[in-house]
Structures are given as structure tokens and as C-alpha cells.
Design a protein around this motif. Structure first.
Motif, short mmCIF file in Angstrom:
data_model
loop_
_atom_site.label_atom_id
_atom_site.label_comp_id
_atom_site.label_asym_id
_atom_site.label_seq_id
_atom_site.Cartn_x
_atom_site.Cartn_y
_atom_site.Cartn_z
N VAL A 1 -10.49 3.35 5.95
CA VAL A 1 -9.08 3.69 5.77
C VAL A 1 -8.94 5.07 5.15
O VAL A 1 -8.13 5.89 5.60
N GLU A 46 -5.39 -5.24 -1.87
CA GLU A 46 -5.36 -5.59 -0.45
C GLU A 46 -6.55 -6.43 -0.03
O GLU A 46 -6.54 -7.04 1.04
N GLU A 51 -5.75 4.95 -4.92
CA GLU A 51 -5.77 4.48 -3.53
C GLU A 51 -6.97 3.57 -3.29
O GLU A 51 -6.84 2.50 -2.69
N THR A 65 -7.04 -2.89 8.89
CA THR A 65 -7.75 -1.66 8.55
C THR A 65 -7.23 -0.50 9.39
O THR A 65 -7.01 0.60 8.88
N HIS A 110 -2.59 5.84 5.66
CA HIS A 110 -3.22 6.83 4.78
C HIS A 110 -3.11 8.23 5.40
O HIS A 110 -2.76 9.19 4.70
N LEU A 125 -6.80 -0.59 -2.44
CA LEU A 125 -7.32 -1.18 -1.20
C LEU A 125 -8.31 -2.30 -1.49
O LEU A 125 -8.32 -3.33 -0.80
N TYR A 172 0.83 -1.20 0.00
CA TYR A 172 0.00 0.00 0.00
C TYR A 172 0.87 1.26 0.00
O TYR A 172 0.59 2.22 -0.72
N MET A 220 -3.76 0.50 8.09
CA MET A 220 -3.84 1.18 6.80
C MET A 220 -4.44 2.57 6.94
O MET A 220 -4.09 3.48 6.19
N ALA A 242 -12.28 -0.23 3.44
CA ALA A 242 -11.52 0.72 2.61
C ALA A 242 -12.03 2.15 2.82
O ALA A 242 -11.25 3.09 2.86
#
Length: 172
Positions: free
Chosen positions: A132, A122, A114, A55, A62, A118, A18, A58, A129
Motif C-alpha cells: 500500500v 486495518e 500511516e 490492499t 495512499h 494499516l 484510513y 488502499m 501494508a
């Protein structure tokens, strides 16, 4: 080694992937992973028992990226030239198609790239997502849909011409 530390270490490959999607540079990606782990340690009490560790990590990544890396990472024209200079012999159709998809993925807007990463890479659920990225689920669905449509249509690799060439016989 504590159980919590082992669980965090299990997610390092996910975090690295990521981070590379966010930063597009291996060294910057490693820095982002490091910053994420430091911030996660500092905020460890904010993790909700029973929540998704992946989660949560991430989301921290982010936020780290948005806080500093997007402003500090300067995308050079050399990166774009390097992406565009990859070529393959005609008998390697699969490699060419994969290269075009990769190039198209990198040309997506930050928000679309992005979101698609995700979900597609991912394997996060849409609610995870959205959490995130700190956006409503509908916004995430829209970003993923637009990203997939752009990749399918090839519009990123062959943008439509909006200007007429003077002296051209084209009726654009």
C-alpha cells in the motif's frame, strides 16, 4: 448490483478510517474516499484477479493522498490546539490515557502514523501494508517499530529539553 461493486462497498468503512488517518479532517477524508473510488473505477482493469481488493484500494488511496492531498491540506495551529485542549476529570484515568494515546498517534510523523494505522487498525499484513505504501517491508517494519516505541515512551507528549534555561539551576 454487480458482485465487484458489492465487494468494493464492503471496504468503504476501511477506506473511510484510513482516509481520516491520512487527512485528519472528516470532509477531506470523504473527498479522498471519493477520489479513490473514481481512480479505482478508472484503473479497474489493473486489478489482478485473486489479489487483495482491500490492499489494492488502499494503495490507490495512499497514492491519491500523496499526489494531492498532502500538498493541499494545510494543518492549522487550531487543530493542534484542539488536540491539546482536551481534558478529563482525574477519576477518568482510562479516558485520559486513551486521549494521550490518540494525541500521540496524531503527533507521529506521517510515515509512522500511516504504517501503524494499516497494521494496527486495518489489520493488514506487513507485506500488504508495504505494498500500500510502496515501500520495502523492512522500511515498514522500522516505521511501525519506531511509532510503537514513541507511543510507549511518551516522548511525543513530553519531548526532551535540549536547551538550558538561562539562570536555571538545572544541569540539562
Amino acid at each position: 448490483m454487480s458482485n465487484r461493486l458489492a465487494k468494493v462497498i464492503d471496504h468503504l468503512p476501511d477506506l473511510r478510517r484510513y482516509a481520516l488517518t491520512l487527512t485528519r479532517e472528516p470532509q477531506n477524508a470523504e473527498d479522498l474516499v471519493q477520489e479513490t473510488l473514481v481512480r479505482a473505477y478508472e484503473k479497474r482493469r489493473s486489478f489482478k484477479i485473486g489479489g487483495s481488493l482491500k490492499t489494492w484500494l488502499m494503495s490507490i488511496m495512499h497514492n491519491c493522498f500523496v499526489d494531492g492531498y498532502r500538498r493541499s491540506v494545510v494543518r492549522t495551529s487550531a487543530d493542534k490546539a484542539r488536540i491539546g485542549s482536551v481534558s478529563y476529570p482525574p477519576n477518568q484515568d482510562d479516558a485520559v490515557q486513551l486521549s494521550e494515546v490518540r494525541r500521540g498517534f496524531l503527533l507521529l510523523s506521517d510515515e509512522q502514523r500511516e504504517a501503524l494505522h494499516l497494521i494496527a487498525i486495518e489489520g493488514l499484513t506487513y507485506p500488504e501494508a508495504a505494498q500500500v505504501l510502496n515501500v520495502p517491508e523492512g522500511t515498514l517494519l522500522s516505521r511501525v517499530s519506531r511509532a510503537r516505541k514513541a507511543l510507549r515512551s511518551g516522548e511525543l507528549l513530553n519531548p526532551p529539553r535540549h536547551l538550558k534555561i538561562v539562570g536555571s539551576t538545572d544541569n540539562d
